[in-house]
Motif scaffolding. Sequence first.
Motif, PDB file in Angstrom:
ATOM      1  N   THR A 164      22.057 -20.115  18.593  1.00 47.52           N
ATOM      2  CA  THR A 164      23.039 -20.769  19.450  1.00 47.52           C
ATOM      3  C   THR A 164      23.903 -21.769  18.695  1.00 47.52           C
ATOM      4  O   THR A 164      25.074 -21.971  19.027  1.00 47.52           O
ATOM      5  CB  THR A 164      22.318 -21.495  20.608  1.00 47.52           C
ATOM      6  N   ALA A 187      22.445 -30.907  31.883  1.00 46.69           N
ATOM      7  CA  ALA A 187      21.138 -30.277  31.673  1.00 46.69           C
ATOM      8  C   ALA A 187      20.004 -31.225  32.065  1.00 46.69           C
ATOM      9  O   ALA A 187      18.993 -30.800  32.636  1.00 46.69           O
ATOM     10  CB  ALA A 187      20.993 -29.848  30.218  1.00 46.69           C
ATOM     11  N   ASN A 191      18.182 -29.370  34.825  1.00 46.15           N
ATOM     12  CA  ASN A 191      17.060 -28.661  34.195  1.00 46.15           C
ATOM     13  C   ASN A 191      15.803 -29.506  34.053  1.00 46.15           C
ATOM     14  O   ASN A 191      14.722 -28.964  33.843  1.00 46.15           O
ATOM     15  CB  ASN A 191      17.462 -28.138  32.817  1.00 46.15           C
ATOM     16  N   SER A 210      20.450 -24.128  37.741  1.00 47.21           N
ATOM     17  CA  SER A 210      20.090 -24.492  36.375  1.00 47.21           C
ATOM     18  C   SER A 210      21.355 -24.459  35.533  1.00 47.21           C
ATOM     19  O   SER A 210      22.343 -23.816  35.906  1.00 47.21           O
ATOM     20  CB  SER A 210      19.037 -23.551  35.789  1.00 47.21           C
ATOM     21  N   PHE A 211      21.320 -25.165  34.421  1.00 45.41           N
ATOM     22  CA  PHE A 211      22.466 -25.229  33.503  1.00 45.41           C
ATOM     23  C   PHE A 211      22.092 -24.442  32.260  1.00 45.41           C
ATOM     24  O   PHE A 211      21.438 -24.944  31.357  1.00 45.41           O
ATOM     25  CB  PHE A 211      22.782 -26.690  33.172  1.00 45.41           C
ATOM     26  N   ASP A 212      22.504 -23.182  32.221  1.00 46.77           N
ATOM     27  CA  ASP A 212      22.002 -22.250  31.218  1.00 46.77           C
ATOM     28  C   ASP A 212      22.507 -22.543  29.808  1.00 46.77           C
ATOM     29  O   ASP A 212      21.884 -22.134  28.829  1.00 46.77           O
ATOM     30  CB  ASP A 212      22.371 -20.809  31.595  1.00 46.77           C
ATOM     31  N   ILE A 213      23.634 -23.235  29.678  1.00 47.09           N
ATOM     32  CA  ILE A 213      24.171 -23.526  28.347  1.00 47.09           C
ATOM     33  C   ILE A 213      23.194 -24.364  27.532  1.00 47.09           C
ATOM     34  O   ILE A 213      23.098 -24.212  26.313  1.00 47.09           O
ATOM     35  CB  ILE A 213      25.533 -24.243  28.469  1.00 47.09           C
ATOM     36  N   LYS A 215      19.755 -24.684  28.438  1.00 51.60           N
ATOM     37  CA  LYS A 215      18.499 -24.408  29.117  1.00 51.60           C
ATOM     38  C   LYS A 215      17.332 -24.467  28.142  1.00 51.60           C
ATOM     39  O   LYS A 215      17.471 -24.173  26.951  1.00 51.60           O
ATOM     40  CB  LYS A 215      18.556 -23.023  29.767  1.00 51.60           C
ATOM     41  N   THR A 273      10.173 -29.398  28.633  1.00 46.73           N
ATOM     42  CA  THR A 273      11.478 -29.580  29.267  1.00 46.73           C
ATOM     43  C   THR A 273      11.351 -30.273  30.618  1.00 46.73           C
ATOM     44  O   THR A 273      12.320 -30.323  31.368  1.00 46.73           O
ATOM     45  CB  THR A 273      12.183 -28.219  29.441  1.00 46.73           C
TER      46      THR A 273
END
Length: 369
Positions: A164, A187, A191, A210-213, A215, A273
């Motif tokens: 990423t 996030a 998250n 959810s905030f996948d960027i 995650k 997390t």
Amino acid sequence: MEENKYTQDRQTDRQTDRQTDRQTDRRGNIEYITLLSVISAFAVVSLHTNGVFWRFSTERYWMTANIIESVYYFAVPIFFMISGITLLDYPKRYGTKVYFYKRLKKTLIPFLLWSLVGLLFRIGFVKDIHIGDLSATYIFNGIVETKFVAIYWFFIPLFMIYLTIPVLAHIEQKYKLNILLYAVVVAFLLNACLPLVHNVCLPTVSFPFSFDIAKGNLIYPLIGYVIANSNISRRLRYAIYGATILALMVHILGTYILSMEAGKIIQTYKGYTNLPCVIYSIGIFLFFKENCERIMSFGWVRNLVHGLKSYTFSIYMLHWFVMTFFVTEFHINTMSIIYRLLGPIPIILVCIIITYLIRKIPVGKHILP
């Protein structure tokens, strides 16, 4: 004329970046990363010598195991945070091909190699895997699912972070900090905060957000970069430190109370997390960043940290083998508080000796970078 001006501006920008990097080094930013790397390596070993935490009991040992587990829980998150600081600006230093080559050389190859060593160790020493069980599929699954050396689980999210980072690293520099700060805030809320509120207070309410960027563990390299590149006021720092202590207490007491009531480990307040760990890891990171100069002013601390800095990755890679050997051969009582608190010291020393000897052979630095 415009082209010459553009070239001059680019050269000026590069000179400014180099000057900033040198000033950063003089201010000790590299030292606080080194300090945190050494502390995290010790914390990882301490988590694993305290592995009896995962054998729930109403006996006293589990109470202390819960405390030790919670105190050292920051280890892997801070390792991810350091990765964000050191890698999210890699385009300033080298291209993406070099970036992936370095990741291949420094992490992927050692992971594959030592996973296979772990398989041989399990066959020859632990004896819980039999040669007759082996097949190409078994070996492949054992590596990617980290079955041979279970503590290597952190490599899988680390590799996803590595994949990423090139996308995030190429955000235009003047926008990068603000964009990553936005990602961290969203996030953190979606998250980390809201899932805990959902689990504790509103378990029957649907929570599809959810905030996948950012995650999963990806939030940590972003947090590391934001903290490293931000001037945080004293008032905000102290507020974070207060929240850090509160998060640690919630982790310890929440896990203890819920587990004692259920007669098994309840992980409502656990998880890398989860909100308590995110806040706690931020606080630990910020504390050592802000107080590094004072801590390193003690000569013996500076010598110890700089003596260990080139061995932190090797400690991650080797300590399970050394720990397993010690416990098996010397019949160590793993419930002993002495072993759980002081055991990391001889384990780390043996890891350093093994690393030193391996690095003496021609390909040793590729085996243990």
